[in-house]
Design an enzyme around this catalytic site. Structure first.
Site, short mmCIF file in Angstrom:
data_model
loop_
_atom_site.label_atom_id
_atom_site.label_comp_id
_atom_site.label_asym_id
_atom_site.label_seq_id
_atom_site.Cartn_x
_atom_site.Cartn_y
_atom_site.Cartn_z
N LYS A 78 -14.85 51.27 67.25
CA LYS A 78 -13.73 51.36 66.51
C LYS A 78 -12.61 52.05 67.59
O LYS A 78 -12.86 52.68 68.32
CB LYS A 78 -13.91 52.41 65.30
CG LYS A 78 -12.49 52.51 64.32
CD LYS A 78 -12.75 53.45 63.39
CE LYS A 78 -11.84 53.86 62.49
NZ LYS A 78 -12.02 54.68 61.69
N SER A 154 -11.53 53.52 56.80
CA SER A 154 -10.54 53.25 57.98
C SER A 154 -11.34 52.21 59.04
O SER A 154 -10.90 51.84 59.94
CB SER A 154 -9.74 54.22 58.67
OG SER A 154 -10.53 55.26 59.35
N SER A 178 -14.37 57.21 55.71
CA SER A 178 -13.97 55.91 56.48
C SER A 178 -15.09 55.21 56.99
O SER A 178 -14.77 53.89 57.59
CB SER A 178 -12.94 56.21 57.60
OG SER A 178 -11.75 56.85 57.17
#
Length: 464
Positions: A78, A154, A178
């Site tokens: 990420k 997220s 997330s």
């Protein structure tokens, strides 16, 4: 070759020479080329770096000297983790791309040290502030099961990449759900381990709410990746000591006969009827298989107010360091969060932190009676992409549809999302397993039992 093999299957094929890391990496890169126009899961792909890593891994396997249990497995990371040689923009137009990128975060360093092949970086909402994935730099990320729907967030880019076969593994962050939210929406496995289990550096402005977490298409793969990520790093003074045993072994533990509480609403959450039906059916299968399940609530009220204080003050602290004029460049919702965080005092923050600690104590007592707590992962089905809340719901913020995730960031407990079934519309639904602090091995073992009882299709969504 199929891009929906698990990492464990890939490594087994490497050991026999049936598949090489170069072949697996080329397959992953082709999948990115074919699928990512639709999903928008990656903000950066570096084929040259990936191929160099794959060739080095191929040589190690050929010589019988792999440097780790996941050597040569294609993976992504990420865009919240510092990565040497690649910019870490965190989905923000306010971060200067043209600066030296010379440091690896602990997560990135462990992946490199263990020979994983880094394909690139996955999308995040700006500063990972919300439960869906879109940002001013890369736009909207979409769910590979249905591109009209959100993958959640997220860590939505990571979840979409893994679900679509664009790499076997990814690492996300989880400050309020997330990792688990997009794992549920995309039909993969995502673990938020005990706080401190995976070292984090730089420290998150969201403080003790924020965890790093492995994401994969199987529970065993998540356990393998946790073995890599749980190694210590001196840059995180809050990191836990190294685990005593290997998670890849602990995941095989027989959990039949243990006590599980099933709370379909936590006593106060509103849940989509179809989500509740699917999760209840999965829990019934666990009970029939020998896990002793009792439907009961853990006995706390919604801690949203305290979470909002902790979350918004963390965002404000971070954004206050941004250049002048950033207010006009950031996600409008993030700007509102920034403004909200500025309204709280130190006393407000300390009171919220005290409530967080009280909630942790309550859950600690609850786990003296129940080994694990089982809930839905998310209260709603995957909804239309491009929205922060389900359209027409009347909700004002993402925590309203994620009541099962953020409380357990506050308590620092391990929590995992594992696929439980599909809606009538063919969208994935996840089941969450929460354990006491330091019981990462237990939640993995219970998740593996769910996986055994509810096998997941192997030809979708990449075969859609």
């Amino acid at each position: 070759m199929s891009t929906l093999l698990t990492a464990s299957e890939l490594v087994a094929a490497y050991s026999t020479g049936e598949i090489s890391p170069v072949e697996a990496t080329e397959a992953a890169l082709r999948s990115i080329e074919e699928r990512d126009r639709e999903c928008n899961a990656f903000c950066l792909v570096d084929p040259e770096v990936a191929r160099e890593g794959a060739k080095a891994s191929e040589t190690r396997w050929r010589e019988g000297n792999p440097i780790g249990s996941l050597d040569g497995v294609p993976a992504s990371i990420k865009d919240m983790f510092l990565t040497q040689g690649w910019p870490t923009l965190r989905g923000s137009a306010c971060i200067d791309r043209d600066q030296p990128w010379e440091e690896d975060s602990p997560v990135t360093a462990r992946l490199r040290e263990n020979g994983l092949v880094l394909l690139g970086k996955t999308t995040t909402p700006e500063l990972a502030w919300k439960g869906v994935t879109d940002n001013p730099l890369t736009g909207v990320t979409r769910n590979p099961w249905d591109p009209a729907k959100t993958p959640g967030g997220s860590s939505g880019g990571s979840a979409a990449a893994v679900a679509a076969g664009m790499g076997e593994l990814s690492v996300g962050t989880d400050g309020g759900g997330s990792v688990r939210i997009p794992a549920s929406f995309c039909g993969i496995v995502g673990l938020k381990p005990t706080y401190g289990r995976i070292p984090m550096w730089p420290a998150s402005p969201f403080g003790a709410l924020s965890h790093a977490g492995p994401m994969a298409r199987s529970v065993s793969d998540v356990a393998l990746l946790l073995d890599v990520l749980a190694l210590p790093d001196h840059r995180d003074p809050t990191a836990l000591e190294p685990p005593v045993g290997a998670y890849r072994e602990a995941v095989r533990r027989d959990v039949r006969g243990l006590y599980a509480a099933f709370s379909p609403t936590l006593g106060w959450a509103h849940v989509d009827p179809e989500v509740r039906r699917i999760v209840t059916s999965a829990v019934a299968a666990l009970d029939e298989a020998g896990l002793r399940v009792e439907e009961t609530d853990p006995g706390f009220s919604d801690p949203r107010e305290a979470f909002d204080v902790l979350w918004s003050t963390g965002a404000a602290q971070w954004l206050d360091t941004f250049p002048a004029g950033s207010e006009d460049k950031i996600d409008p919702g993030l700007r509102r969060l920034w403004e909200q965080g500025r309204t709280y005092s130190a006393s407000d923050y300390l009171a919220a932190n005290a409530e967080r600690a009280s909630l942790g104590i309550r859950m600690g007592e609850f786990h003296t009676r129940f080994d694990v707590l089982i809930t839905p992962t998310v209260a709603v089905q995957p909804f239309d992409a491009g929205f922060d809340v389900p359209p027409g719901s009347g909700m004002s913020g993402w925590p309203e549809w994620t009541p099962f995730t953020y409380p357990f960031n506050m308590t620092q407990q391990p929590a995992i999302s594992v696929p439980a079934g599909f809606t009538d519309g063919g969208l994935p639904v996840g089941l969450q397993i929460v354990g006491p602090r330091h019981s990462d091995d237990l939640v993995l073992a219970v998740a593996r039992l769910v996986e055994e009882l509810l096998p997941w299709p192997t030809d979708r969504p990449a075969g859609r």
